[in-house]
Design an enzyme around this catalytic site. Sequence first.
Site, mmCIF file in Angstrom:
data_model
loop_
_atom_site.group_PDB
_atom_site.id
_atom_site.type_symbol
_atom_site.label_atom_id
_atom_site.label_comp_id
_atom_site.label_asym_id
_atom_site.label_seq_id
_atom_site.Cartn_x
_atom_site.Cartn_y
_atom_site.Cartn_z
ATOM 1 N N LYS A 8 0.848 -1.205 0.000
ATOM 2 C CA LYS A 8 0.000 0.000 0.000
ATOM 3 C C LYS A 8 0.875 1.243 0.000
ATOM 4 O O LYS A 8 2.053 1.201 0.426
ATOM 5 C CB LYS A 8 -0.953 0.025 1.203
ATOM 6 C CG LYS A 8 -0.301 0.091 2.584
ATOM 7 C CD LYS A 8 0.060 1.484 3.058
ATOM 8 C CE LYS A 8 0.900 1.469 4.331
ATOM 9 N NZ LYS A 8 1.596 2.652 4.678
ATOM 10 N N PRO A 92 9.738 -4.347 -0.481
ATOM 11 C CA PRO A 92 10.853 -4.105 0.439
ATOM 12 C C PRO A 92 10.370 -4.071 1.892
ATOM 13 O O PRO A 92 9.251 -3.653 2.170
ATOM 14 C CB PRO A 92 11.400 -2.735 0.019
ATOM 15 C CG PRO A 92 10.759 -2.397 -1.265
ATOM 16 C CD PRO A 92 9.559 -3.261 -1.445
ATOM 17 N N ALA A 95 9.666 -0.442 4.889
ATOM 18 C CA ALA A 95 9.700 0.542 3.808
ATOM 19 C C ALA A 95 8.538 1.519 3.843
ATOM 20 O O ALA A 95 8.461 2.429 3.020
ATOM 21 C CB ALA A 95 9.688 -0.209 2.470
ATOM 22 N N GLY A 96 7.572 1.311 4.768
ATOM 23 C CA GLY A 96 6.367 2.155 4.763
ATOM 24 C C GLY A 96 5.349 1.670 3.758
ATOM 25 O O GLY A 96 4.410 2.385 3.403
ATOM 26 N N LEU A 97 5.529 0.418 3.284
ATOM 27 C CA LEU A 97 4.633 -0.134 2.257
ATOM 28 C C LEU A 97 3.761 -1.260 2.807
ATOM 29 O O LEU A 97 3.065 -1.935 2.051
ATOM 30 C CB LEU A 97 5.464 -0.661 1.073
ATOM 31 C CG LEU A 97 6.299 0.388 0.331
ATOM 32 C CD1 LEU A 97 7.228 -0.276 -0.687
ATOM 33 C CD2 LEU A 97 5.393 1.401 -0.373
ATOM 34 N N ALA A 98 3.808 -1.481 4.113
ATOM 35 C CA ALA A 98 2.984 -2.483 4.796
ATOM 36 C C ALA A 98 3.176 -3.897 4.255
ATOM 37 O O ALA A 98 2.224 -4.682 4.168
ATOM 38 C CB ALA A 98 1.493 -2.097 4.722
ATOM 39 N N GLY A 99 4.413 -4.239 3.909
ATOM 40 C CA GLY A 99 4.689 -5.563 3.343
ATOM 41 C C GLY A 99 4.295 -6.713 4.260
ATOM 42 O O GLY A 99 3.658 -7.676 3.821
ATOM 43 N N GLY A 100 4.645 -6.613 5.539
ATOM 44 C CA GLY A 100 4.300 -7.677 6.488
ATOM 45 C C GLY A 100 2.789 -7.762 6.676
ATOM 46 O O GLY A 100 2.214 -8.860 6.726
ATOM 47 N N SER A 101 2.137 -6.603 6.760
ATOM 48 C CA SER A 101 0.677 -6.574 6.926
ATOM 49 C C SER A 101 -0.008 -7.169 5.694
ATOM 50 O O SER A 101 -1.046 -7.841 5.813
ATOM 51 C CB SER A 101 0.191 -5.137 7.106
ATOM 52 O OG SER A 101 0.842 -4.536 8.191
ATOM 53 N N ASP A 134 -2.308 -1.963 10.087
ATOM 54 C CA ASP A 134 -2.464 -1.843 8.627
ATOM 55 C C ASP A 134 -3.117 -3.078 8.012
ATOM 56 O O ASP A 134 -3.464 -3.080 6.831
ATOM 57 C CB ASP A 134 -1.089 -1.670 7.950
ATOM 58 C CG ASP A 134 -0.556 -0.250 8.084
ATOM 59 O OD1 ASP A 134 -1.358 0.664 8.392
ATOM 60 O OD2 ASP A 134 0.649 -0.056 7.868
HETATM 61 P P1 ATP Z 1 4.258 -0.372 7.685
HETATM 62 O O1 ATP Z 1 4.133 0.354 6.399
HETATM 63 O O2 ATP Z 1 2.993 -1.152 8.068
HETATM 64 O O3 ATP Z 1 4.841 0.441 8.814
HETATM 65 P P2 ATP Z 1 6.752 -1.506 6.954
HETATM 66 O O4 ATP Z 1 6.757 -1.575 5.471
HETATM 67 O O5 ATP Z 1 7.441 -0.332 7.537
HETATM 68 O O6 ATP Z 1 5.265 -1.578 7.453
HETATM 69 P P3 ATP Z 1 7.158 -4.332 7.183
HETATM 70 O O7 ATP Z 1 8.047 -4.606 6.022
HETATM 71 O O8 ATP Z 1 5.727 -4.629 7.051
HETATM 72 O O9 ATP Z 1 7.389 -2.784 7.581
HETATM 73 O O10 ATP Z 1 7.641 -5.134 8.467
HETATM 74 C C1 ATP Z 1 8.617 -4.751 9.290
HETATM 75 C C2 ATP Z 1 8.920 -5.726 10.423
HETATM 76 O O11 ATP Z 1 8.038 -6.863 10.493
HETATM 77 C C3 ATP Z 1 10.299 -6.262 10.254
HETATM 78 O O12 ATP Z 1 10.915 -6.113 11.491
HETATM 79 C C4 ATP Z 1 10.123 -7.733 9.907
HETATM 80 O O13 ATP Z 1 11.152 -8.529 10.461
HETATM 81 C C5 ATP Z 1 8.789 -8.087 10.535
HETATM 82 N N1 ATP Z 1 8.038 -9.102 9.739
HETATM 83 C C6 ATP Z 1 7.382 -10.163 10.223
HETATM 84 N N2 ATP Z 1 6.792 -10.865 9.248
HETATM 85 C C7 ATP Z 1 7.066 -10.227 8.094
HETATM 86 C C8 ATP Z 1 6.715 -10.477 6.740
HETATM 87 N N3 ATP Z 1 5.965 -11.522 6.372
HETATM 88 N N4 ATP Z 1 7.157 -9.596 5.818
HETATM 89 C C9 ATP Z 1 7.896 -8.522 6.196
HETATM 90 N N5 ATP Z 1 8.252 -8.252 7.456
HETATM 91 C C10 ATP Z 1 7.853 -9.096 8.412
#
Ligand code: ATP
Length: 290
Positions: A8, A92, A95-101, A134
């Site tokens: 996202k 990535p 990254a602020g792209l909610a990859g884990g979510s 998210d």
């Molecule tokens: P947001 O935009 O929601 O703040 P983000 O992009 O900054 O998310 P993510 O990449 O979603 O961050 O995740 C960051 C943390 O979640 C990392 O510390 C990672 O180790 C942990 N994590 C657990 N499961 C996952 C997954 N399936 N994919 C990515 N990160 C994961």
Amino acid sequence: MELTANAKINLTLDILRRREDGYHDMRMVMQAVTLADILTVVPAQGAEGAAVSDLRFLPTGGKNLAQTAAAAFRDATGLGGQVDVSIQKRIPVCAGLAGGSADAAAVLRAMNRLTGAELSPLELSKIGERAGSDVPFCVLGGTALAEGRGEVLTPLPPLPPCHIVLCKPPFSVSTPQLFSRVNVRKIVRRPDTAGVVSALEAGDLTGVARRLYNVFEDVLEPRRQAEINEIKSLLIDCGALGASMSGSGPTVFGLFDREDRAQEALERLGESYRDVFLCAPAGKNKCSAV
Ligand code: ATP
């Protein structure tokens, strides 16, 4: 079962107030994009489910958000066994792209179908809250206004078709640190959220693009802010209608009406950065088989 888990971006990000419970009330216009992880979800081989990905540093057990979501689904519905999840990571991390979510939400959608629970998208997104703020948006996908911690969602008309260039500079930003630097009463500039919603309703891409705004950009460390601004300037020079940082960063994105200009931005950013992507808005997710 194979699924895509879309990233996202934040078309806007505003912080309204700090709550008694320590969290902040947010107001954000969120947009799903076609940059996505690919997940395969199958019944577990062992007693405990695993989550494996092509990134060795991600947790493989219950700490992976994919497994957190599977546990939340079992707790909430009493349905479904352990699952093994394999993730081709394209979004990535941090990254602020909610990859884990996005991965967590994809697992919820998979379990909804595999168990025949057939919960509605809203019911499923409610379970998603347990895995992160998210996750509810990532369950629904498309375009939405997110309020509260991000879990109170109002679907919005889709972002008009466009080309989106994403660039993640090679540093990470600590989300708790950013929140600690925000003094809500002293926020001088805020996004025109109502204006963005009206522009979406009118199908006006330019109207959305010139209102992109993220209050976190104003509390970045000066040298980080300078780098974010440089990427935004390059995107605008190449013809982006608007550019902003997504979430707590550091990914910057630009919205383009012309593909050739987006392609040029991609190439120019690719000379200095490894994580650059060209993608498009993604629509709502299918959450169940019916
Ligand atoms: P947001 O935009 O929601 O703040 P983000 O992009 O900054 O998310 P993510 O990449 O979603 O961050 O995740 C960051 C943390 O979640 C990392 O510390 C990672 O180790 C942990 N994590 C657990 N499961 C996952 C997954 N399936 N994919 C990515 N990160 C994961």
